[in-house]
Design a protein around this motif. Structure first.
Motif, PDB file in Angstrom:
ATOM      1  N   PRO A  13     -44.127 -23.875   2.675  1.00  0.00           N
ATOM      2  CA  PRO A  13     -43.414 -24.008   3.939  1.00  0.00           C
ATOM      3  C   PRO A  13     -43.741 -25.326   4.635  1.00  0.00           C
ATOM      4  O   PRO A  13     -44.861 -25.826   4.541  1.00  0.00           O
ATOM      5  N   ALA A  14     -42.766 -25.868   5.360  1.00  0.00           N
ATOM      6  CA  ALA A  14     -42.977 -27.142   6.049  1.00  0.00           C
ATOM      7  C   ALA A  14     -44.134 -27.057   7.023  1.00  0.00           C
ATOM      8  O   ALA A  14     -44.871 -28.015   7.227  1.00  0.00           O
ATOM      9  N   ALA A  15     -44.289 -25.896   7.648  1.00  0.00           N
ATOM     10  CA  ALA A  15     -45.382 -25.743   8.611  1.00  0.00           C
ATOM     11  C   ALA A  15     -46.730 -25.907   7.955  1.00  0.00           C
ATOM     12  O   ALA A  15     -47.702 -26.304   8.583  1.00  0.00           O
ATOM     13  N   GLN A  16     -46.817 -25.586   6.667  1.00  0.00           N
ATOM     14  CA  GLN A  16     -48.080 -25.756   5.965  1.00  0.00           C
ATOM     15  C   GLN A  16     -48.193 -27.136   5.347  1.00  0.00           C
ATOM     16  O   GLN A  16     -49.274 -27.642   5.099  1.00  0.00           O
ATOM     17  N   ALA A  17     -47.044 -27.768   5.065  1.00  0.00           N
ATOM     18  CA  ALA A  17     -47.069 -29.130   4.544  1.00  0.00           C
ATOM     19  C   ALA A  17     -47.581 -30.095   5.602  1.00  0.00           C
ATOM     20  O   ALA A  17     -48.278 -31.058   5.315  1.00  0.00           O
ATOM     21  N   ASP A  18     -47.216 -29.822   6.861  1.00  0.00           N
ATOM     22  CA  ASP A  18     -47.728 -30.603   7.980  1.00  0.00           C
ATOM     23  C   ASP A  18     -49.179 -30.193   8.198  1.00  0.00           C
ATOM     24  O   ASP A  18     -49.472 -29.046   8.505  1.00  0.00           O
ATOM     25  N   ASP A  19     -50.095 -31.156   8.073  1.00  0.00           N
ATOM     26  CA  ASP A  19     -51.526 -30.838   8.118  1.00  0.00           C
ATOM     27  C   ASP A  19     -52.056 -30.731   9.542  1.00  0.00           C
ATOM     28  O   ASP A  19     -53.233 -30.529   9.747  1.00  0.00           O
ATOM     29  N   SER A  20     -51.167 -30.866  10.552  1.00  0.00           N
ATOM     30  CA  SER A  20     -51.645 -30.864  11.928  1.00  0.00           C
ATOM     31  C   SER A  20     -52.030 -29.458  12.368  1.00  0.00           C
ATOM     32  O   SER A  20     -51.466 -28.462  11.905  1.00  0.00           O
ATOM     33  N   ALA A  21     -53.010 -29.409  13.273  1.00  0.00           N
ATOM     34  CA  ALA A  21     -53.444 -28.118  13.791  1.00  0.00           C
ATOM     35  C   ALA A  21     -52.302 -27.422  14.520  1.00  0.00           C
ATOM     36  O   ALA A  21     -52.132 -26.207  14.407  1.00  0.00           O
ATOM     37  N   ALA A  22     -51.493 -28.196  15.256  1.00  0.00           N
ATOM     38  CA  ALA A  22     -50.405 -27.603  16.031  1.00  0.00           C
ATOM     39  C   ALA A  22     -49.397 -26.912  15.128  1.00  0.00           C
ATOM     40  O   ALA A  22     -48.945 -25.795  15.414  1.00  0.00           O
ATOM     41  N   GLY A  52     -47.072 -21.823  13.186  1.00  0.00           N
ATOM     42  CA  GLY A  52     -46.499 -20.982  12.142  1.00  0.00           C
ATOM     43  C   GLY A  52     -47.153 -19.618  12.093  1.00  0.00           C
ATOM     44  O   GLY A  52     -46.480 -18.582  12.043  1.00  0.00           O
ATOM     45  N   VAL A  53     -48.480 -19.602  12.123  1.00  0.00           N
ATOM     46  CA  VAL A  53     -49.207 -18.330  12.080  1.00  0.00           C
ATOM     47  C   VAL A  53     -48.936 -17.531  13.351  1.00  0.00           C
ATOM     48  O   VAL A  53     -48.790 -16.304  13.303  1.00  0.00           O
ATOM     49  N   PRO A 106     -56.902 -23.763   8.196  1.00  0.00           N
ATOM     50  CA  PRO A 106     -57.245 -22.459   7.620  1.00  0.00           C
ATOM     51  C   PRO A 106     -58.627 -22.487   6.982  1.00  0.00           C
ATOM     52  O   PRO A 106     -59.173 -23.548   6.676  1.00  0.00           O
ATOM     53  N   ALA A 107     -59.190 -21.306   6.784  1.00  0.00           N
ATOM     54  CA  ALA A 107     -60.470 -21.203   6.090  1.00  0.00           C
ATOM     55  C   ALA A 107     -60.292 -21.540   4.607  1.00  0.00           C
ATOM     56  O   ALA A 107     -59.192 -21.445   4.056  1.00  0.00           O
ATOM     57  N   LYS A 108     -61.377 -21.935   3.970  1.00  0.00           N
ATOM     58  CA  LYS A 108     -61.381 -22.173   2.534  1.00  0.00           C
ATOM     59  C   LYS A 108     -62.097 -21.006   1.862  1.00  0.00           C
ATOM     60  O   LYS A 108     -63.184 -20.607   2.287  1.00  0.00           O
ATOM     61  N   CYS A 109     -61.483 -20.473   0.807  1.00  0.00           N
ATOM     62  CA  CYS A 109     -62.023 -19.290   0.147  1.00  0.00           C
ATOM     63  C   CYS A 109     -62.340 -19.577  -1.319  1.00  0.00           C
ATOM     64  O   CYS A 109     -61.611 -20.305  -1.993  1.00  0.00           O
ATOM     65  N   THR A 110     -63.426 -18.991  -1.780  1.00  0.00           N
ATOM     66  CA  THR A 110     -63.839 -19.093  -3.171  1.00  0.00           C
ATOM     67  C   THR A 110     -63.897 -17.688  -3.759  1.00  0.00           C
ATOM     68  O   THR A 110     -64.620 -16.822  -3.245  1.00  0.00           O
ATOM     69  N   ALA A 111     -63.121 -17.453  -4.819  1.00  0.00           N
ATOM     70  CA  ALA A 111     -63.073 -16.124  -5.426  1.00  0.00           C
ATOM     71  C   ALA A 111     -64.426 -15.747  -6.014  1.00  0.00           C
ATOM     72  O   ALA A 111     -65.098 -16.559  -6.658  1.00  0.00           O
ATOM     73  N   THR A 112     -64.840 -14.514  -5.774  1.00  0.00           N
ATOM     74  CA  THR A 112     -66.072 -13.983  -6.356  1.00  0.00           C
ATOM     75  C   THR A 112     -65.777 -12.883  -7.370  1.00  0.00           C
ATOM     76  O   THR A 112     -66.662 -12.452  -8.098  1.00  0.00           O
ATOM     77  N   SER A 113     -64.547 -12.398  -7.383  1.00  0.00           N
ATOM     78  CA  SER A 113     -64.069 -11.432  -8.376  1.00  0.00           C
ATOM     79  C   SER A 113     -62.550 -11.476  -8.338  1.00  0.00           C
ATOM     80  O   SER A 113     -61.966 -12.286  -7.615  1.00  0.00           O
ATOM     81  N   ALA A 114     -61.908 -10.579  -9.081  1.00  0.00           N
ATOM     82  CA  ALA A 114     -60.446 -10.560  -9.117  1.00  0.00           C
ATOM     83  C   ALA A 114     -59.846 -10.141  -7.780  1.00  0.00           C
ATOM     84  O   ALA A 114     -58.683 -10.451  -7.488  1.00  0.00           O
ATOM     85  N   THR A 115     -60.638  -9.488  -6.935  1.00  0.00           N
ATOM     86  CA  THR A 115     -60.096  -8.980  -5.668  1.00  0.00           C
ATOM     87  C   THR A 115     -60.951  -9.315  -4.447  1.00  0.00           C
ATOM     88  O   THR A 115     -60.714  -8.791  -3.359  1.00  0.00           O
ATOM     89  N   THR A 116     -61.958 -10.177  -4.599  1.00  0.00           N
ATOM     90  CA  THR A 116     -62.784 -10.554  -3.453  1.00  0.00           C
ATOM     91  C   THR A 116     -62.997 -12.061  -3.425  1.00  0.00           C
ATOM     92  O   THR A 116     -62.936 -12.735  -4.461  1.00  0.00           O
ATOM     93  N   ILE A 147     -64.125 -22.379  14.157  1.00  0.00           N
ATOM     94  CA  ILE A 147     -63.446 -22.236  15.442  1.00  0.00           C
ATOM     95  C   ILE A 147     -63.631 -23.567  16.152  1.00  0.00           C
ATOM     96  O   ILE A 147     -64.756 -24.047  16.320  1.00  0.00           O
ATOM     97  N   ASP A 148     -62.528 -24.194  16.552  1.00  0.00           N
ATOM     98  CA  ASP A 148     -62.576 -25.500  17.206  1.00  0.00           C
ATOM     99  C   ASP A 148     -62.276 -25.341  18.692  1.00  0.00           C
ATOM    100  O   ASP A 148     -61.247 -24.764  19.067  1.00  0.00           O
TER     101      ASP A 148
END
Length: 302
Positions: free
Chosen positions: A22-31, A36-37, A123-133, A140-141
């Motif tokens: 989505p364009a809202a995610q392509a734009d890297d700005s916080a606004a 979008g969210v 957004p937060a960055k996530c690292t998979a620890t299993s197939a579902t976690t 927070i800024d």
């Protein structure tokens, strides 16, 4: 089940469109990210059911949230605090998709009708620890000053932590056609707490220096804290503050007496000169204001 097409590299917005971002995610700005969210969040909180034009309930949950016990905020600049948490999701949720987002939220009051909310710039960055976690890390800024002015004095105190996830599934919240019923969303509140505190300052001055043994020493200072309403520091009145002394050559301070700040936050007291050493004030802090202790002021006793 989500599916992803593999495409050749293309430049600019075309590449992002081909990837289903989505364009809202392509734009890297916080606004853009926040807007979008927010659109999806507000629709989700307005009611339930796809027929009513709501996002569907995303199959995710959040746990093991960790955040600093206190967040100290002054009157200007930018303060960021880290939030970590575990994201658990169904097998049908592709958290590696570029238009899947998750982020922490701080709020006061009701989670659905809060007195105030604070978010991160990304957004937060996530690292998979299993197939579902996955282990996720976000921020927070906080911007207390300028045009943002995100905090008021009444906001000092306990804030609660929530986490949310949004899965656009190729839908663009900024597009002419946005089918929100194809977008997934989940929010979970009451995951933890932190204290949002008005940053404090404390000064000390012991005089005269040098001073004859047995003569009086006057120790003055001021306790002030951030005023988020005005963007200034103002005296913190009627607060107990300890006067402490450390003799020259020692590393330990001992409490001489406890006094209170006056109507403007000022401190003033007298002691008798006995030996060379350092005087300081120390403030234990309150729920709304952090502790403060300045460096000691040396007095040469002759």
């Amino acid at each position: 089940m989500r599916t992803r097409a593999t495409v050749a590299a293309v430049s600019g917005a075309l590449a992002l469109s081909a990837l289903g971002v989505p364009a809202a995610q392509a734009d890297d700005s916080a606004a853009s990210y926040r807007a979008g969210v927010a659109k999806v969040r507000e629709a989700a909180q307005a009611g339930s059911g796809r027929a009513a034009g709501k996002p569907y309930n995303l199959n995710v949950s959040f746990s093991d949230v960790k955040i600093a016990k206190t967040v100290k905020v002054g009157t200007t600049g930018h303060v960021a605090t880290t939030v970590t948490y575990t994201l658990t999701h169904g097998a049908d949720v592709d958290i590696t998709a570029r238009d899947f987002l998750t982020d922490p939220v701080l709020y006061r009051g009701s989670p659905t009708a809060p007195e105030n909310r604070l978010y991160g710039n990304k957004p937060a960055k996530c690292t998979a620890t299993s197939a579902t976690t996955a282990n996720c890390k976000g921020t927070i800024d906080v911007y207390p000053g300028g045009s943002e002015r995100e905090l008021r004095n009444a906001d000092a105190g306990t804030w609660r932590v929530a986490a949310e996830a949004t899965d656009y599934n190729g839908q663009d919240p900024d597009g002419e056609i946005f089918d929100i019923t194809k977008t997934g969303y989940k929010s979970q509140a009451g995951l933890g707490t932190t204290l949002m505190q008005r940053a404090s300052k404390l000064t000390v001055d012991a005089a005269p220096e040098p001073v004859k043994k047995g003569k009086p020493i006057t120790v003055t200072g001021k306790l002030s804290r951030a005023n988020w309403d005005r963007g200034t520091y103002n005296g913190y009145v009627e607060q107990p503050v300890k006067l402490q002394f450390r003799k020259n050559g020692s590393t330990t301070y001992t409490t001489v007496k406890t006094i209170k700040t006056n109507a403007t936050g000022n401190l003033k007291t007298t002691v008798t000169a006995a030996q060379d050493g350092y005087f300081r004030f120390t403030f234990a802090g309150t729920t709304t204001t952090p502790a403060a202790t300045p460096a000691g002021d040396f007095v040469d006793v002759r």
